[in-house]
Design an enzyme around this catalytic site. Structure first.
Site, PDB file in Angstrom:
ATOM      1  CB  SER A   1      -4.609  -6.336   4.358  1.00 38.05           C
ATOM      2  OG  SER A   1      -4.026  -5.107   4.038  1.00 38.05           O
TER       3      SER A   1
ATOM      4  CG  HIS B   1      -1.915  -1.003   1.344  1.00 37.69           C
ATOM      5  ND1 HIS B   1      -2.091  -1.757   2.490  1.00 37.69           N
ATOM      6  CD2 HIS B   1      -2.848  -1.436   0.464  1.00 37.69           C
ATOM      7  CE1 HIS B   1      -3.081  -2.614   2.303  1.00 37.69           C
ATOM      8  NE2 HIS B   1      -3.558  -2.444   1.079  1.00 37.69           N
TER       9      HIS B   1
ATOM     10  NE  ARG C   1      -2.864  -7.808  -4.479  1.00 36.77           N
ATOM     11  CZ  ARG C   1      -3.737  -7.932  -3.499  1.00 36.77           C
ATOM     12  NH1 ARG C   1      -3.366  -7.747  -2.266  1.00 36.77           N
ATOM     13  NH2 ARG C   1      -4.983  -8.259  -3.743  1.00 36.77           N
TER      14      ARG C   1
ATOM     15  CE  LYS D   1     -12.172  -5.851   1.389  1.00 30.41           C
ATOM     16  NZ  LYS D   1     -10.921  -5.271   0.886  1.00 30.41           N
TER      17      LYS D   1
END
Length: 172
Positions: free
Chosen positions: A138, A24, A100, A48
């Site tokens: 994460s 990030h 990514r 989440k």
């Protein structure tokens, strides 16, 4: 706060950042060099089930971006609205998204298309993650930490301490 006129020289980088990773920070660092101002939007995103509270994530992000070369161009803010509403309210004209993998591109291109339909005046820019950060996510960092693994290559020492303390562990 009323919506401002959007400015293409103002970028908005949204995410949950639970926790903020070196990946990030790499995107934030590179995006802050491209825009006059970069807003890092930390999303509530209860769907989440974040490990860290919104306040912890905001404080953590503010602390981490201070270490970046263009910290004076970066502002961190929280939001709990539709992305387009947060971007308009902030007056940003560009959404920044990190990629990514090809899977990220598929998902992000769908989001970009929806954003374009809702707000044709807002552009989306994709930044490819640096090679060393393409495997960093994460959720993977949290899973490694939960299983007593070393997360020091993914997050700063301060972030690792916070994550481990939330899991009831101490940094080694």
């Amino acid at each position: 706060m009323p919506e401002r006129q959007t400015d293409p020289r103002v970028g908005f980088y949204p995410g949950t950042f639970d926790p903020v990773t070196f990946g990030h920070l790499d995107i934030i660092d590179r995006a802050s060099a491209l825009f006059d101002r970069l807003l890092v939007g930390v999303a509530v995103n209860e769907g989440k089930h974040p490990l860290l509270t919104l306040e912890e994530r905001l404080e953590m992000m503010r602390h981490e971006v201070l270490k970046l070369p263009h910290a004076d161009r970066i502002e961190v803010l929280g939001f709990d609205t539709l992305l387009v509403a947060a971007v308009r309210k902030a007056g940003a004209g560009t959404v920044v998204r990190g990629l990514r993998s090809a899977g990220d591109f598929d998902f992000e291109s769908q989001l970009s298309g929806a954003l374009r339909r809702l707000a044709p005046e807002i552009e989306t820019v994709f930044l490819l993650s640096s090679e060393g950060h393409r495997t960093t996510a994460s959720r993977i960092v949290k899973e490694i930490a939960r299983l007593d693994g070393d997360i020091s290559s993914f997050v700063s020492e301060d972030v690792a301490s916070l994550v481990l303390s939330k899991l009831g562990r101490r940094a080694t």
